[in-house]
Design an enzyme around this catalytic site. Structure first.
Site, mmCIF file in Angstrom:
data_model
loop_
_atom_site.group_PDB
_atom_site.id
_atom_site.type_symbol
_atom_site.label_atom_id
_atom_site.label_comp_id
_atom_site.label_asym_id
_atom_site.label_seq_id
_atom_site.Cartn_x
_atom_site.Cartn_y
_atom_site.Cartn_z
ATOM 1 C CE LYS A 166 43.406 35.150 44.601
ATOM 2 N NZ LYS A 166 42.327 34.670 43.706
ATOM 3 C CB SER A 203 39.408 37.192 44.408
ATOM 4 O OG SER A 203 39.897 35.967 43.904
ATOM 5 C CB SER A 253 39.385 35.128 40.949
ATOM 6 O OG SER A 253 38.236 35.355 41.717
#
Lengths: 434, 89
Positions: free
Chosen positions: A39, A114, A138
């Site tokens: 990420k 996210s 997330s």
């Protein structure tokens, strides 16, 4: 140690990656040559890291996050950086400054957020393993929406050194994969003590998933099937819970009254922490430069207005307000009291049951633009934030579909019992595949 | 109830400028969210239960760190080994 090179040139149709590394040198290890997506809020030495924000465009970290160092030591190929909601602030990946990721299951829908890019990269089959981060859901939300597995570890079990902080007291880096076995393998590599993170705990993760759950007590809080939960999702999740019962677990319904305040407590806490953490982005040390001809505040304010997206500015300002003199007692202090009630509820329930189960998300993946006002977006995090407030581990495993769209079953466990939530997830996965 | 003037003031405190045309929307969103936060009024602040957090100390030892070159690598505004920042006065 002899090294070798791995090529990675995926056809990224869903915009899972913000950038990829074409030729990757690796060494031998438990993950020899396996491409792992990271990420974009996790520091990777020499690879641009932006948190999907304009304010960090062009930023090349001079060092690796501990988790990346651990991956490289085990031979993993750091394949690229995945798209996300800017600084992790969102539930859909629509808040990325570089455009949204699409859900590989249904490209007209969001992948969740996210960590939406990481989930989409796995669901699309581009990589077998990915790292996400989970501040209020997330990892688990996109795992549920894309039909994959995501684990939010116990707070402190995985080092946050090199994670670009948004809300330190809540967030954890965790593994995402297509199945529990792979997520377990990745967890084993990234977990462990790190003196560079003062909240890191010395509990190595050395575990082989065990599907035996006979006699285990599984609590199901009524609040996890309350207002706002799509009845079709509730029904699929109940079927999943029945499967665990058929495998020998005992199902116990229970109550978690603190759920009434959990979401408000979460948003006050995370925005307060964000207002402090994101003060460092001033255009002086990294990112597009501030105008040094102007005065400090003028230049700083303009840089941040233009560099941050709307949601990030909203959260920084909300946190500034809730921490401001005169409002601290009304918001922040109350939120911490509510957070303690959530912890107390978990502690009470975990004296009676071994794990808690319920849906990961109240609905299936949204259509793009469906959650246009921020409050309705926040409300969709209601089932995932309790685990972050209490710091306990929680996993989401795919448990069926509603009109073709994946539904996640969430298993939450006692503090430091990540192994047990993995086992229950594994038992479920084994039960489904038979 | 937050007014547009309050929103501007919060923006100043947070060092985030707001375009005039964004002010109304930011303000109304703030009010919706803060109204939701009012739920917390019902929470009683009692003696907190024991948290797991504690201070972690370590020896203050000099260990290898970023070189000056690495530390400055991400800025365009530098001068003689220092960051150049906007003027404060």
């Amino acid at each position: 140690m002899p090294g070798f090179t791995v090529s990675f040139h995926p056809e990224d149709r869903f915009f899972a990656f913000l950038r990829t590394v074409g030729e990757i040198s690796c060494r031998e290890g438990r993950l020899s040559g396996i491409p792992v997506a990271v990420k974009d809020n996790i520091s990777t030495a020499g690879i641009e890291t932006t948190c999907a924000s304009r304010i960090l465009e062009g930023y090349i970290p001079p060092y690796d996050a501990t988790v990346v160092e651990r991956l490289k030591n085990e031979g993993a190929a750091i394949a690229g950086k995945t798209n996300m909601d800017e600084f992790g602030m969102g539930t859909t990946t629509e808040n990325s400054a570089f455009g949204p990721t699409r859900n590989p299951v249904d490209p007209s829908r969001v992948p969740g957020g996210s960590s939406g890019g990481s989930a989409a990269a796995i669901a699309a089959g581009l990589v077998p393993l990915a790292l996400g981060t989970d501040t209020g859901g997330s990892i688990r939300c996109p795992a549920a929406f894309c039909g994959i597995v995501g684990l939010k570890p116990t707070y402190g079990r995985v080092s946050r050194y090199g994670l670009i902080a948004y809300a330190n007291s809540l967030e954890q880096i965790g593994p995402m994969a297509a199945n529990v076995t792979d997520a377990n393998l990745l967890m084993g590599v990234i977990a462990g003590h790190d003196p560079r993170d003062s909240t890191s705990l010395d509990f190595p993760y050395l575990h082989t998933p065990d599907p035996e759950i006979r006699g285990m007590r599984i609590g199901v809080p009524e609040e996890f099937f309350g207002e706002g939960v799509d009845p079709r999702v509730a029904s699929v999740v109940w079927e999943g819970i029945s499967l665990l019962e058929r495998k020998g677990a005992e199902i116990v319904t229970c109550r978690m009254p603190s759920m009434a305040y959990a979401l408000a407590a979460y948003y006050v806490t995370c925005t307060s922490e964000a207002s402090s953490n994101l003060a460092r982005f001033d255009g002086v040390r990294y990112g597009p430069p501030a105008d040094t001809k102007k005065t400090w505040h003028e230049s700083f304010q303009e840089r941040r207005r233009d560099g941050f997206g709307e949601e990030v500015r909203r959260r920084i300002m909300l946190g500034t307000f809730t921490l401001s003199s005169g409002y601290y007692g009304k918001y922040y202090a109350k939120a911490q009291a509510a957070r303690n009630q959530v912890r107390a509820d978990f502690e009470r329930l975990f004296r009676e049951v071994d794990v808690l189960a319920g849906p990961t998300m109240p609905t299936v993946a949204f259509k793009f633009g469906e959650k246009s006002d921020p409050l309705s977006m926040y409300l969709s995090d209601i089932l995932t934030v309790p685990a972050n407030l209490a710091g306990v581990p929680a996993i989401s495993v795919p448990c069926g579909r509603v009109e073709g769209l994946p539904v996640g079953l969430q298993i939450m466990g006692r503090w430091m019992e990540d192994e047990r939530v993995v086992d229950v997830g594994y038992a479920f996965e084994q039960g489904v595949s038979r | 109830m937050i007014t547009e003037r309050d929103t501007e003031h919060i923006g100043q405190l947070a060092d985030i400028a707001i375009h005039r045309e964004e002010l109304a929307a930011f303000t109304s969103r703030f009010n919706e969210i803060l109204e939701y936060f009012d739920l917390l009024d019902q929470v009683e602040v009692v003696e907190s239960i024991e948290g797991r957090e504690c201070n972690v100390f370590r020896e203050d030892e000099v260990i290898p760190s970023l070189s000056q070159q690495d530390a400055l690598a991400n800025t365009r505004e530098k001068e003689e080994g220092f960051f150049r920042a906007p003027r404060v006065m």
